[in-house]
Enzyme design. Structure first.
Site, PDB file in Angstrom:
ATOM      1  N   ASP A 102       0.858  -1.181   0.000  1.00  0.00           N
ATOM      2  CA  ASP A 102       0.000   0.000   0.000  1.00  0.00           C
ATOM      3  C   ASP A 102       0.900   1.238   0.000  1.00  0.00           C
ATOM      4  O   ASP A 102       1.825   1.329   0.808  1.00  0.00           O
ATOM      5  CB  ASP A 102      -0.909   0.023   1.226  1.00  0.00           C
ATOM      6  CG  ASP A 102      -1.930  -1.109   1.215  1.00  0.00           C
ATOM      7  OD1 ASP A 102      -1.973  -1.858   0.220  1.00  0.00           O
ATOM      8  OD2 ASP A 102      -2.683  -1.231   2.193  1.00  0.00           O
ATOM      9  N   ASP A 132     -15.271  -4.758  -0.902  1.00  0.00           N
ATOM     10  CA  ASP A 132     -14.960  -4.236   0.433  1.00  0.00           C
ATOM     11  C   ASP A 132     -16.258  -4.189   1.223  1.00  0.00           C
ATOM     12  O   ASP A 132     -17.196  -3.497   0.832  1.00  0.00           O
ATOM     13  CB  ASP A 132     -14.353  -2.834   0.328  1.00  0.00           C
ATOM     14  CG  ASP A 132     -13.014  -2.844  -0.391  1.00  0.00           C
ATOM     15  OD1 ASP A 132     -12.323  -3.858  -0.338  1.00  0.00           O
ATOM     16  OD2 ASP A 132     -12.671  -1.826  -1.018  1.00  0.00           O
TER      17      ASP A 132
END
Length: 240
Positions: free
Chosen positions: A8, A130
């Site tokens: 990330d 998600d």
């Protein structure tokens, strides 16, 4: 089962967030390429890169990092964050990603996503589900769509998608264990789906449980960076 480390990126360095909260950012390495190479050296073949700046600002911000990693490793990369246009998809694929991971656009602009599938092929996309309490969240987990995760997955399959990753937001970055019951329910409902688990993985045993319930892959982030899962364990797992 594929073990897929996550990188990330915020402002260049490799970071991890807790439940997507930028205020709880921890920097683990200033050079994502060094991290990627360490994964490759352990025999890992896959990599999940998230442009968190892009996800936050709704535009690509860290494409150069993708280019550098793809040019200097043989890792099979999926890349996501801030992808909104056909040009963005082209840029990500041209920069070396094998797959484009997408989320918000699949919900907000289903027609555009359907066109992308037609133009580039379903195999070029890795949609992310998600979820929070089994409902799809988008735009960096800031917006609740009220869409049931099972309806979302069914819709993706109807478009020709057969590979999806799912992140339980309540578990992400917490290292409290993955959402085994949710993932098991998804796998039972969609047995032909190439299902990839994400979020909450805290130790090597979690990976064994996910493999046992039928996950085809597991995205791992914080547990690797915090040393809870070693690259040697992953290397041995791959060789077995």
């Amino acid at each position: 089962m594929e073990i897929i480390p996550a990188i990330d990126i915020v402002d260049g360095p490799c970071v991890r967030l807790t439940k997507g909260d930028f205020a709880k950012k921890v920097i683990y390495n200033d050079d994502p390429l060094v991290v990627a190479k360490s994964f490759e050296d352990a025999g890992i073949s896959r990599l999940h890169i998230v442009d968190l700046d892009g996800a936050n600002w709704h535009s690509l911000k860290n494409l150069k990092t993708l280019e550098i990693i793809s040019q200097n490793t043989s890792l099979i990369i999926d890349f996501g964050g801030g992808i909104k246009s056909t040009g963005d998809v082209e840029s990500v694929l041209n920069a070396g990603a094998v797959m484009v991971s997408v989320g918000s656009v699949t919900v907000k602009e289903p027609g555009l996503f359907a066109q992308w599938i037609k133009d580039f092929g379903a195999d070029k996309f890795l949609p992310g589900a998600d979820v929070l309490f089994k409902k799809i969240q988008i735009h960096g987990w800031k917006e609740d769509t009220r869409i049931d995760v099972f309806d979302f997955i069914s819709g993706m399959i109807s478009k020709g998608i057969n590979r999806i990753f799912c992140t339980d937001i309540s578990k992400d970055g917490m290292m409290g264990g993955p959402s085994v019951e949710l993932y098991q329910e998804i796998i039972l409902k969609f047995p032909a789906l190439h299902f990839i688990a994400s979020g909450g993985i805290s130790c090597f045993d979690d990976l064994l449980v996910l493999e046992e319930i039928g996950c085809k892959g597991a995205i791992v982030g914080k547990a690797i960076y915090e040393g809870k899962i070693s690259l040697k364990q992953i290397e041995d797992f791959i060789k077995k």
